[in-house]
Design an enzyme around this catalytic site. Structure first.
Site, mmCIF file in Angstrom:
data_model
loop_
_atom_site.group_PDB
_atom_site.id
_atom_site.type_symbol
_atom_site.label_atom_id
_atom_site.label_comp_id
_atom_site.label_asym_id
_atom_site.label_seq_id
_atom_site.Cartn_x
_atom_site.Cartn_y
_atom_site.Cartn_z
ATOM 1 N N HIS A 1 5.796 13.067 5.427
ATOM 2 C CA HIS A 1 5.490 14.157 6.363
ATOM 3 C C HIS A 1 6.602 14.365 7.395
ATOM 4 C CE1 HIS A 1 1.538 14.774 4.769
ATOM 5 N NE2 HIS A 1 1.114 13.566 5.088
ATOM 6 N N HIS B 1 -1.783 14.191 0.216
ATOM 7 C CA HIS B 1 -1.361 15.192 1.191
ATOM 8 C C HIS B 1 0.003 15.763 0.817
ATOM 9 C CE1 HIS B 1 -4.163 12.464 3.325
ATOM 10 N NE2 HIS B 1 -4.632 13.596 3.800
ATOM 11 N N ASP C 1 1.119 11.737 -3.593
ATOM 12 C CA ASP C 1 0.207 11.478 -2.482
ATOM 13 C C ASP C 1 -0.807 12.622 -2.394
ATOM 14 O OD1 ASP C 1 0.279 9.758 0.354
ATOM 15 O OD2 ASP C 1 -0.476 11.803 0.618
ATOM 16 N N ASP D 1 -4.006 7.655 -2.030
ATOM 17 C CA ASP D 1 -5.124 8.266 -1.323
ATOM 18 C C ASP D 1 -5.803 9.364 -2.146
ATOM 19 O OD1 ASP D 1 -2.805 9.730 -1.085
ATOM 20 O OD2 ASP D 1 -2.958 10.064 1.070
#
Length: 347
Positions: free
Chosen positions: A163, A201, A199, A288
């Site tokens: 991120h 996200h 991931d 995740d």
């Protein structure tokens, strides 16, 4: 499989995280790595090394100089202004505010360089971020030095990195470990590198860094930004700009996505990487996507992570695996090991 890990990640230990209107125990906490290390040991993955010193050069190639200076000095500046708690950004340069310059106050600078308010900076954050990145750098150097198709190494990074944008932190990320590893391959002569982000996200930071470049392809499988952090990037229509147009691929998926649907997107991304002619691969590994993850909404099962690793292994590329997210603490270790075993990693 060679694994690189620095226990200095423990220096980053926020007191709490803003979630659902409350200050809760951080989802991104040191026990995540403890669990992974326990499962690596149980399954015979014992070739674990400390990475050595952080090299700031590659970080400067992908991150803004002012941003790096902010990260290095944020905690001391925070203390000098008389604050005692964790540094949590609270004010942001939002739409229609005329002043978009970086403020002098550390409180203002934190918001200027932040993309969200869930990520705290503590006394040990910068040291932990450097140690995390040094693991990615060591993994890249190892894969580059041994050469050969299918060579792999794991960077057991914490804090994670995908991120982290050119000049913003958030989503628990400060330095973009995967982007830095890819840049190192390019700096050493790779004409085409690929980053595959699995991931849950969207890897908004990695996209931001390479969005206008043709030498690094980015492909991300993630929760639909209509419902998932970071909300404001990761749509399928984001294809890159300028020289990078056509080198950015997003595969957003909805609530309840299971492996059958998810793996179709994975297969498409793998095909794109193969057609691109990538010489090296960096995998942003987040587990995740697991069905019990507390801040995600996909429904992958533990056995699916080995299948994912096996599918990626078919590319037969020199591969650096960089640890990103995964917050179901009891299962993060077995899911990570499953991926590595599927990838072809052997103890």
């Amino acid at each position: 499989m060679k694994i690189f890990h620095d226990d200095a990640h423990r220096l980053h230990a926020p007191r709490g995280e803003l979630h659902g209107g409350e200050l809760v125990e951080p989802f991104e906490r040191p026990s995540r790595i403890d669990c992974i290390l326990q499962w690596l040991d149980r399954h015979g993955f014992s070739d674990i090394e400390a990475p050595g010193e952080f090299d700031p050069g590659p970080a400067r190639s992908v991150h803004d100089a002012g941003y790096l200076s902010f990260l290095e000095n944020a905690w001391s500046d925070w203390q000098q202004e008389g604050f005692s708690g964790d540094l949590i950004p609270s004010t942001f340069p939002v739409r229609r505010m005329p002043g978009q310059d970086c403020p002098e106050s550390i409180d203002g600078r934190a918001g200027y360089y932040a993309l969200a308010a869930e990520t705290s900076i503590t006394a040990g954050t910068w040291a932990a971020a450097m140690a995390s990145c040094s693991s990615a750098q060591a993994a890249q150097r190892h894969v580059a030095s041994v050469g050969g198709r299918g060579r792999t190494a794991l960077a057991l990074c914490r804090p994670p990195g995908h991120h982290a944008m050119k000049d913003m932190f958030g989503g628990y990320c400060f330095l973009n470990n995967a982007a830095i590893a890819a840049q190192m391959f390019v700096d050493e002569g790779a004409a085409r590198a690929a980053i595959l982000d699995v991931d849950f996200h969207h890897g908004n930071g990695t996209q931001d860094i390479f969005y206008d470049r043709a030498d690094v392809l980015f492909a991300s499988l993630h929760g639909d930004p209509a419902h998932a952090f970071p909300y404001f990037s990761g749509h399928a229509g984001e294809k890159g700009v300028g020289a990078g147009e056509g080198a950015n691929f997003n595969f957003p998926m909805g609530k309840g996505t299971r492996y059958d649907e998810w793996s179709q997107a994975l297969g498409t991304a793998i095909g794109i990487i193969r057609e691109f002619g990538a010489e090296v691969l960096v995998v942003s590994l987040g587990v995740d996507t697991y069905r019990k993850d507390p801040i995600s909404f996909f429904r992958l099962e533990t056995g699916d992570f080995a299948r994912c690793g096996a599918a990626i292994a078919e590319l037969q590329l020199p591969t650096v695996v960089v640890m990103e997210g995964g917050y179901a603490i009891d299962e993060i270790g077995i899911n990570t090991v499953g991926f590595l075993e599927g990838l072809g990693g052997r103890p």
